[in-house]
Design a protein around this motif. Structure first.
Motif, PDB file in Angstrom:
ATOM      1  N   UNK A  56      54.351 -78.277 -82.357  1.00 60.76           N
ATOM      2  CA  UNK A  56      53.426 -77.847 -83.406  1.00 60.76           C
ATOM      3  C   UNK A  56      51.972 -77.918 -82.930  1.00 60.76           C
ATOM      4  N   UNK A  57      51.645 -79.016 -82.250  1.00 61.76           N
ATOM      5  CA  UNK A  57      50.274 -79.168 -81.758  1.00 61.76           C
ATOM      6  C   UNK A  57      49.945 -78.137 -80.680  1.00 61.76           C
ATOM      7  N   UNK A  58      50.924 -77.849 -79.835  1.00 58.50           N
ATOM      8  CA  UNK A  58      50.692 -76.821 -78.817  1.00 58.50           C
ATOM      9  C   UNK A  58      50.499 -75.458 -79.470  1.00 58.50           C
ATOM     10  N   UNK A  59      51.216 -75.191 -80.578  1.00 56.48           N
ATOM     11  CA  UNK A  59      51.023 -73.945 -81.304  1.00 56.48           C
ATOM     12  C   UNK A  59      49.624 -73.845 -81.883  1.00 56.48           C
ATOM     13  N   UNK A  60      49.121 -74.948 -82.428  1.00 54.62           N
ATOM     14  CA  UNK A  60      47.746 -74.956 -82.944  1.00 54.62           C
ATOM     15  C   UNK A  60      46.740 -74.722 -81.814  1.00 54.62           C
ATOM     16  N   UNK A  61      47.005 -75.371 -80.679  1.00 57.88           N
ATOM     17  CA  UNK A  61      46.109 -75.206 -79.534  1.00 57.88           C
ATOM     18  C   UNK A  61      46.071 -73.753 -79.088  1.00 57.88           C
ATOM     19  N   UNK A  62      47.252 -73.125 -79.033  1.00 57.91           N
ATOM     20  CA  UNK A  62      47.306 -71.715 -78.641  1.00 57.91           C
ATOM     21  C   UNK A  62      46.574 -70.838 -79.657  1.00 57.91           C
ATOM     22  N   UNK A  63      46.702 -71.164 -80.937  1.00 58.00           N
ATOM     23  CA  UNK A  63      46.024 -70.391 -81.979  1.00 58.00           C
ATOM     24  C   UNK A  63      44.511 -70.456 -81.817  1.00 58.00           C
ATOM     25  N   UNK A  64      43.971 -71.637 -81.550  1.00 54.59           N
ATOM     26  CA  UNK A  64      42.524 -71.784 -81.373  1.00 54.59           C
ATOM     27  C   UNK A  64      42.050 -71.076 -80.101  1.00 54.59           C
ATOM     28  N   UNK A  65      42.859 -71.140 -79.053  1.00 59.52           N
ATOM     29  CA  UNK A  65      42.495 -70.454 -77.811  1.00 59.52           C
ATOM     30  C   UNK A  65      42.449 -68.949 -78.042  1.00 59.52           C
ATOM     31  N   UNK A  66      43.438 -68.432 -78.772  1.00 59.45           N
ATOM     32  CA  UNK A  66      43.445 -66.993 -79.078  1.00 59.45           C
ATOM     33  C   UNK A  66      42.219 -66.602 -79.912  1.00 59.45           C
ATOM     34  N   UNK A  67      41.835 -67.461 -80.875  1.00 60.25           N
ATOM     35  CA  UNK A  67      40.664 -67.164 -81.703  1.00 60.25           C
ATOM     36  C   UNK A  67      39.396 -67.116 -80.852  1.00 60.25           C
ATOM     37  N   UNK A  68      39.252 -68.086 -79.940  1.00 58.37           N
ATOM     38  CA  UNK A  68      38.080 -68.099 -79.063  1.00 58.37           C
ATOM     39  C   UNK A  68      38.088 -66.897 -78.129  1.00 58.37           C
ATOM     40  N   UNK A  69      39.266 -66.566 -77.611  1.00 59.97           N
ATOM     41  CA  UNK A  69      39.363 -65.405 -76.718  1.00 59.97           C
ATOM     42  C   UNK A  69      38.988 -64.129 -77.461  1.00 59.97           C
ATOM     43  N   UNK A  70      39.473 -63.984 -78.698  1.00 56.52           N
ATOM     44  CA  UNK A  70      39.125 -62.801 -79.483  1.00 56.52           C
ATOM     45  C   UNK A  70      37.644 -62.711 -79.773  1.00 56.52           C
ATOM     46  N   UNK A  71      37.016 -63.850 -80.093  1.00 55.12           N
ATOM     47  CA  UNK A  71      35.580 -63.861 -80.366  1.00 55.12           C
ATOM     48  C   UNK A  71      34.792 -63.449 -79.133  1.00 55.12           C
ATOM     49  N   UNK A  72      35.146 -63.998 -77.992  1.00 51.15           N
ATOM     50  CA  UNK A  72      34.426 -63.679 -76.749  1.00 51.15           C
ATOM     51  C   UNK A  72      34.614 -62.215 -76.381  1.00 51.15           C
ATOM     52  N   UNK A  73      35.835 -61.689 -76.541  1.00 50.07           N
ATOM     53  CA  UNK A  73      36.083 -60.280 -76.248  1.00 50.07           C
ATOM     54  C   UNK A  73      35.276 -59.374 -77.175  1.00 50.07           C
ATOM     55  N   UNK A  74      35.225 -59.738 -78.455  1.00 48.38           N
ATOM     56  CA  UNK A  74      34.431 -58.943 -79.406  1.00 48.38           C
ATOM     57  C   UNK A  74      32.945 -58.986 -79.060  1.00 48.38           C
ATOM     58  N   UNK A  75      32.445 -60.143 -78.695  1.00 52.03           N
ATOM     59  CA  UNK A  75      31.037 -60.257 -78.304  1.00 52.03           C
ATOM     60  C   UNK A  75      30.740 -59.416 -77.074  1.00 52.03           C
ATOM     61  N   UNK A  76      31.635 -59.455 -76.111  1.00 48.91           N
ATOM     62  CA  UNK A  76      31.438 -58.691 -74.887  1.00 48.91           C
ATOM     63  C   UNK A  76      31.438 -57.192 -75.190  1.00 48.91           C
ATOM     64  N   UNK A  77      32.384 -56.762 -76.040  1.00 47.90           N
ATOM     65  CA  UNK A  77      32.450 -55.347 -76.383  1.00 47.90           C
ATOM     66  C   UNK A  77      31.220 -54.905 -77.160  1.00 47.90           C
ATOM     67  N   UNK A  78      30.768 -55.736 -78.112  1.00 44.30           N
ATOM     68  CA  UNK A  78      29.592 -55.383 -78.902  1.00 44.30           C
ATOM     69  C   UNK A  78      28.354 -55.289 -78.017  1.00 44.30           C
ATOM     70  N   UNK A  79      28.190 -56.214 -77.091  1.00 45.24           N
ATOM     71  CA  UNK A  79      27.016 -56.188 -76.214  1.00 45.24           C
ATOM     72  C   UNK A  79      27.020 -54.943 -75.336  1.00 45.24           C
ATOM     73  N   UNK A  80      28.194 -54.546 -74.843  1.00 45.67           N
ATOM     74  CA  UNK A  80      28.274 -53.334 -74.025  1.00 45.67           C
ATOM     75  C   UNK A  80      28.009 -52.081 -74.848  1.00 45.67           C
ATOM     76  N   UNK A  81      28.515 -52.075 -76.076  1.00 43.16           N
ATOM     77  CA  UNK A  81      28.278 -50.913 -76.939  1.00 43.16           C
ATOM     78  C   UNK A  81      26.802 -50.760 -77.267  1.00 43.16           C
ATOM     79  N   UNK A  82      26.155 -51.860 -77.624  1.00 46.29           N
ATOM     80  CA  UNK A  82      24.746 -51.788 -77.999  1.00 46.29           C
ATOM     81  C   UNK A  82      23.862 -51.493 -76.797  1.00 46.29           C
ATOM     82  N   UNK A  83      24.301 -51.874 -75.598  1.00 40.93           N
ATOM     83  CA  UNK A  83      23.533 -51.579 -74.385  1.00 40.93           C
ATOM     84  C   UNK A  83      23.870 -50.210 -73.814  1.00 40.93           C
ATOM     85  N   UNK A  84      24.770 -49.480 -74.474  1.00 39.68           N
ATOM     86  CA  UNK A  84      25.200 -48.146 -74.024  1.00 39.68           C
ATOM     87  C   UNK A  84      25.735 -48.187 -72.597  1.00 39.68           C
ATOM     88  N   UNK A  85      26.503 -49.224 -72.288  1.00 46.10           N
ATOM     89  CA  UNK A  85      27.084 -49.371 -70.952  1.00 46.10           C
ATOM     90  C   UNK A  85      28.525 -48.871 -70.902  1.00 46.10           C
TER      91      UNK A  85
END
Length: 390
Positions: free
Chosen positions: A205-234
């Motif tokens: 159960x704890x490993x499942x929670x850990x994986x869930x938080x890692x996925x949330x952080x990964x999604x946030x970082x990916x979204x930030x990276x995509x938004x920065x590239x879009x706004x920079x027209x890269x």
């Protein structure tokens, strides 16, 4: 410069013609020669002054320019007095009158340019203050219309710079907040696993929670990276002719499990025969995913999310509407900004607030626009995509 030369040549012709008409051809020829001499002398003096103006103050440059005009006028008067008049009394009188008029002109020019120099210095001092980090600086100019416009432009720039810095601070704070929560939970999970006090079933159960938080952080970082590239027209996308009916159908089908879990019903109302649009299908589907995800989150249980489209002359408008509580009036102007969460969604802490910001950046990259339409019930988000031509 060519217009100035044409004006001088025309003035020379008029002056010579007037003298020829009221006096004689000999006097006209003499007048023309003197005017050419004075003109060449003044031009050479202006060139020398221009070569030495680097680093000189605006006040000094204006004074030198007026002084050159005065000296030119005095030299011309002296020459004409010496050549054209036989009376010494008349020659002295014309030189004195011209000298007085020249000095008066110099003083008048200094008085009229004092405000100009003051405004230029005010703009300079204000920009220096902004460069030093002051953001509450307001530049005031009361002189010429051009300097007033320059001061207004500088004030607008300062306001935009302050807003950008405020947005950057808010962005850093929002990222820090959204990363701190999963990191804190991950630390607790890791500590519990490290202490070896958990049973085998609890470890899973704890490993499942850990994986869930890692996925949330990964999604946030990916979204930030995509938004920065879009706004920079890269980003470079391959654009193609896209069938919106098929794209919307695939997207709705993919979102059905998510909607059923709420439970919310998704309805597609795309008319037959809709013209093709010119877009990147993957990115356009990302916009639909983000809008549908927001609509499902906002919808009450048993509510309905409707996807519709309407063709215009140069584009197609797509709308995603829900039956939720709607967007509060105070939040309507900022819902497309990064990390902005409106209404009850912000209270529940759902998502990072990047979905609509990414959707706007993608739509704008397609030369379309996205906006919040008026709605009697719920929220209606609309965006446009250009039609495919040829």
């Amino acid at each position: 410069m060519s217009a100035l030369r044409t004006a001088l040549a025309l003035a020379w012709v008029v002056a010579v013609g007037v003298v020829a008409a009221v006096d004689s051809l000999e006097a006209a020829a003499l007048t023309g020669g003197l005017l050419v001499f004075v003109g060449l002398l003044a031009t050479q003096a202006a060139r020398l002054a221009d070569q030495r103006r680097e680093g000189a103050s605006l006040d000094r440059q204006i004074t030198v320019g007026v002084a050159l005009s005065v000296v030119q006028m005095m030299v011309a008067a002296a020459l004409f007095a010496a050549v054209m008049f036989f009376s010494t009394h008349d020659a002295i009188l014309i030189v004195l009158v011209t000298t007085f008029a020249g000095v008066l002109g110099l003083l008048t020019a200094r008085m009229t340019t004092r405000r100009l120099v003051s405004d230029v210095r005010a703009v300079r001092d204000g920009l220096v203050a902004v460069g030093a980090g002051e953001r509450d600086t307001h530049i005031t100019a009361d002189g010429s219309a051009e300097l007033v416009e320059l001061a207004d432009a500088a004030n607008t720039m300062t306001d935009q710079l302050a807003a950008a810095e405020g947005a950057r601070r808010s962005l850093v704070a929002a990222i820090s907040h959204d990363l701190r929560t999963p990191l804190t939970s991950m630390r607790l999970v890791v500590d519990a696993l490290d202490d070896e006090i958990l049973e085998s079933n609890e470890r899973g159960q704890y490993l499942g929670r850990l994986r869930l938080h890692i996925d949330a952080m990964h999604g946030l970082i990916e979204d930030l990276f995509e938004l920065s590239r879009l706004e920079a027209r890269e980003t470079t996308w391959s654009l193609q002719h896209v069938d919106l009916g098929m794209l919307v159908g695939d997207t709705v089908e993919a979102m059905q499990p998510h909607a059923t879990a709420r439970p919310v019903r998704i309805v597609s109302e795309i008319p037959d025969g809709l013209a093709l649009v010119r877009a990147n299908p993957e990115k356009l589907q990302r916009v639909l995913f983000n809008l549908l995800q927001n609509a499902i989150r906002h919808s009450p249980p048993q509510g309905t999310v409707t996807v519709s489209a309407q063709q215009a002359t140069e584009h197609v408008e797509i709308e995603v509407a829900d039956e939720g509580a709607g967007i509060p009036e105070d939040d309507r102007a900022t819902i497309f900004e990064a990390f902005v969460q409106a209404g009850d969604r912000a209270a529940r802490g759902e998502g990072a607030g990047l979905g609509l910001a990414i959707a706007r950046a993608i739509v704008q990259a397609h030369e379309g626009r996205i906006w919040l339409a008026e709605a009697d019930l719920g929220t209606r988000l609309r965006f446009s995509v250009p039609l495919a031509h040829g």
